[in-house]
Design a protein around this motif. Structure first.
Motif, PDB file in Angstrom:
ATOM      1  N   ASN A 163       0.617  -1.013   0.158  1.00 60.48           N
ATOM      2  CA  ASN A 163       0.202  -0.151   0.373  1.00 60.48           C
ATOM      3  C   ASN A 163       0.915   1.670   0.428  1.00 60.48           C
ATOM      4  O   ASN A 163       0.340   2.108  -0.801  1.00 60.48           O
ATOM      5  CB  ASN A 163      -1.012   0.158   1.375  1.00 60.48           C
ATOM      6  CG  ASN A 163      -1.846   0.427   0.892  1.00 60.48           C
ATOM      7  OD1 ASN A 163      -2.145   0.901   0.216  1.00 60.48           O
ATOM      8  ND2 ASN A 163      -2.801   1.169   2.102  1.00 60.48           N
ATOM      9  N   ASN A 164       1.863   1.087   1.043  1.00 60.07           N
ATOM     10  CA  ASN A 164       2.547   2.375   0.899  1.00 60.07           C
ATOM     11  C   ASN A 164       3.675   2.785  -0.221  1.00 60.07           C
ATOM     12  O   ASN A 164       3.358   3.658  -0.507  1.00 60.07           O
ATOM     13  CB  ASN A 164       4.109   2.265   1.750  1.00 60.07           C
ATOM     14  CG  ASN A 164       3.529   2.526   3.649  1.00 60.07           C
ATOM     15  OD1 ASN A 164       1.766   2.844   3.983  1.00 60.07           O
ATOM     16  ND2 ASN A 164       3.698   1.694   4.642  1.00 60.07           N
ATOM     17  N   ILE A 165       3.875   1.463  -0.812  1.00 62.55           N
ATOM     18  CA  ILE A 165       4.427   2.175  -2.595  1.00 62.55           C
ATOM     19  C   ILE A 165       3.331   2.684  -3.172  1.00 62.55           C
ATOM     20  O   ILE A 165       3.535   3.228  -3.914  1.00 62.55           O
ATOM     21  CB  ILE A 165       5.820   0.270  -2.947  1.00 62.55           C
ATOM     22  CG1 ILE A 165       6.468  -0.365  -2.083  1.00 62.55           C
ATOM     23  CG2 ILE A 165       5.613   0.615  -4.057  1.00 62.55           C
ATOM     24  CD1 ILE A 165       6.937  -1.571  -2.037  1.00 62.55           C
ATOM     25  N   ILE A 166       2.469   1.531  -3.304  1.00 62.98           N
ATOM     26  CA  ILE A 166       1.488   2.536  -4.812  1.00 62.98           C
ATOM     27  C   ILE A 166       1.246   3.813  -3.937  1.00 62.98           C
ATOM     28  O   ILE A 166       1.162   4.309  -4.916  1.00 62.98           O
ATOM     29  CB  ILE A 166       0.506   1.248  -4.498  1.00 62.98           C
ATOM     30  CG1 ILE A 166       0.969   0.000  -5.311  1.00 62.98           C
ATOM     31  CG2 ILE A 166      -0.857   1.676  -5.303  1.00 62.98           C
ATOM     32  CD1 ILE A 166      -0.029  -1.154  -5.082  1.00 62.98           C
ATOM     33  N   ASP A 167       0.782   3.750  -2.869  1.00 61.62           N
ATOM     34  CA  ASP A 167       0.423   5.413  -2.684  1.00 61.62           C
ATOM     35  C   ASP A 167       2.177   6.286  -3.303  1.00 61.62           C
ATOM     36  O   ASP A 167       1.695   7.715  -3.697  1.00 61.62           O
ATOM     37  CB  ASP A 167      -0.059   5.348  -0.771  1.00 61.62           C
ATOM     38  CG  ASP A 167      -0.578   4.888  -0.340  1.00 61.62           C
ATOM     39  OD1 ASP A 167      -1.726   4.646  -1.352  1.00 61.62           O
ATOM     40  OD2 ASP A 167      -1.386   5.369   0.806  1.00 61.62           O
ATOM     41  N   ASP A 168       2.962   6.123  -2.333  1.00 62.07           N
ATOM     42  CA  ASP A 168       4.080   6.519  -3.434  1.00 62.07           C
ATOM     43  C   ASP A 168       4.473   7.262  -4.362  1.00 62.07           C
ATOM     44  O   ASP A 168       4.443   8.205  -4.849  1.00 62.07           O
ATOM     45  CB  ASP A 168       5.231   6.326  -2.284  1.00 62.07           C
ATOM     46  CG  ASP A 168       5.834   6.569  -0.685  1.00 62.07           C
ATOM     47  OD1 ASP A 168       4.624   7.546  -0.311  1.00 62.07           O
ATOM     48  OD2 ASP A 168       6.750   6.557  -0.300  1.00 62.07           O
ATOM     49  N   LEU A 169       4.057   5.883  -5.315  1.00 62.34           N
ATOM     50  CA  LEU A 169       3.776   5.555  -6.601  1.00 62.34           C
ATOM     51  C   LEU A 169       3.405   7.040  -7.317  1.00 62.34           C
ATOM     52  O   LEU A 169       3.012   7.719  -8.123  1.00 62.34           O
ATOM     53  CB  LEU A 169       4.143   4.290  -7.348  1.00 62.34           C
ATOM     54  CG  LEU A 169       5.014   3.697  -6.863  1.00 62.34           C
ATOM     55  CD1 LEU A 169       4.673   2.485  -7.439  1.00 62.34           C
ATOM     56  CD2 LEU A 169       6.435   4.353  -8.207  1.00 62.34           C
ATOM     57  N   LEU A 170       1.749   6.787  -7.065  1.00 59.46           N
ATOM     58  CA  LEU A 170       0.719   7.926  -7.087  1.00 59.46           C
ATOM     59  C   LEU A 170       1.154   8.985  -6.929  1.00 59.46           C
ATOM     60  O   LEU A 170       0.663   9.626  -7.430  1.00 59.46           O
ATOM     61  CB  LEU A 170      -0.610   7.026  -6.682  1.00 59.46           C
ATOM     62  CG  LEU A 170      -0.576   6.171  -7.193  1.00 59.46           C
ATOM     63  CD1 LEU A 170      -2.488   5.543  -6.001  1.00 59.46           C
ATOM     64  CD2 LEU A 170      -1.809   5.689  -8.573  1.00 59.46           C
TER      65      LEU A 170
END
Ligand code: ADP
Length: 260
Positions: free
Chosen positions: A86-93
């Motif tokens: 979740n954190n990785i995807i939030d940061d990528l977004l």
């Protein structure tokens, strides 16, 4: 350099010359490499937690699984790894939104002191767990034309790093001062410090000094890259000074518009 050539013929089929086109594709190749490296990195970063989740779920589902006491522990790991995804995807977004805006973020006048104080407030829980004290020194009346939520996020990323990469009982200082044409904001820690050879690449996506330590501390490897994008969207610059074993200072310089 890409070379393309053609022979030029006249109506009687006699060669009358040649056309050679030389094209400098260095920039293009570089962009292609950056893009494919990025896709490879993202895939790797996403694959690690997924592999772990899959492994634990399969163990829990297997027929010969009857070690009750470990079930909770396994579920905890699965939940942690899902959180990491979740954190990785939030940061990528966040990164991709910042890239789309390409320097056109909305700004309005805001008091820098309250932006810094909100950022510090958001880091208190994590700092408290390590008895780390965060201080703020900022002129009270300093107003800047900024996107306050984004600058807050940049500061949170820097302060959280300062806390993560420090031993317990250390101090973090956020200091802002107005100079002639810029406002400088320093985030200074007394932590582990960073070896000189890493400093240049620190703001690259997924670049970490110690991947295992960063992951263990819940890092995505994208925090500083996000900070750099936010600072650039404010026409500012960011730099880092650090000494292994004694701490690091990240400095954001934001330009002051002429009329101020
Ligand atoms: P991460 O999620 O790994 O913390 P960042 O992009 O925020 O990713 O930082 C990249 C790397 O820079 C970190 O993995 C860490 O090695 C190093 N780093 C960042 N801030 C600090 C700091 N204040 N002190 C020491 N090392 C730091």
């Amino acid at each position: 350099i890409q070379v393309r050539g053609t022979v030029l013929w006249d109506a009687e089929n006699a060669a009358i010359g040649a056309l050679v086109v030389l094209r400098d594709v260095t920039q293009l190749r570089h962009l292609e490499t950056v893009r494919s490296d990025f896709v490879a990195n993202v895939s790797h970063e996403l694959k690690t937690p997924i592999t772990s989740i899959k492994g634990f779920v399969e163990t829990l589902l297997s027929d010969d699984w009857n070690h009750e006491p470990n079930i909770l522990r396994f579920l905890e790991i699965i939940s942690q790894q899902a959180g990491r995804l979740n954190n990785i995807i939030d940061d990528l977004l966040t990164l991709s939104r910042l890239e789309q805006k390409e320097g056109h973020v909305m700004t309005e006048p805001a008091k820098l002191q309250s932006v810094i104080e909100t950022a510090i407030y958001l880091c208190q829980l994590q700092a408290g767990k390590k008895q780390i004290k965060i201080d703020c020194i900022c002129p009270e009346d300093l107003e800047l034309e900024i996107n306050a939520p984004l600058l807050e996020q940049a500061l949170v990323n820097l302060i959280i790093n300062a806390v993560k990469y420090s031993e317990e009982n250390k101090k973090v200082l956020v200091l802002a001062e107005k100079k002639e044409s810029v406002v400088s904001i320093y985030v200074k820690d007394e932590g582990f410090g960073i070896e000189r050879k890493h400093l240049e690449r620190l703001f690259e996506r997924f670049y970490r000094v110690d991947t295992a330590r960063s992951r263990k501390l819940g890092g995505t490897g994208l925090g500083l890259s996000i900070v750099k994008h936010i600072v650039q969207a404010h026409d500012g610059t960011i730099r880092v000074e650090s000494k292994l074993g004694s701490g690091s200072t990240f400095t954001i310089d934001l330009p002051i518009p002429k009329e101020h």
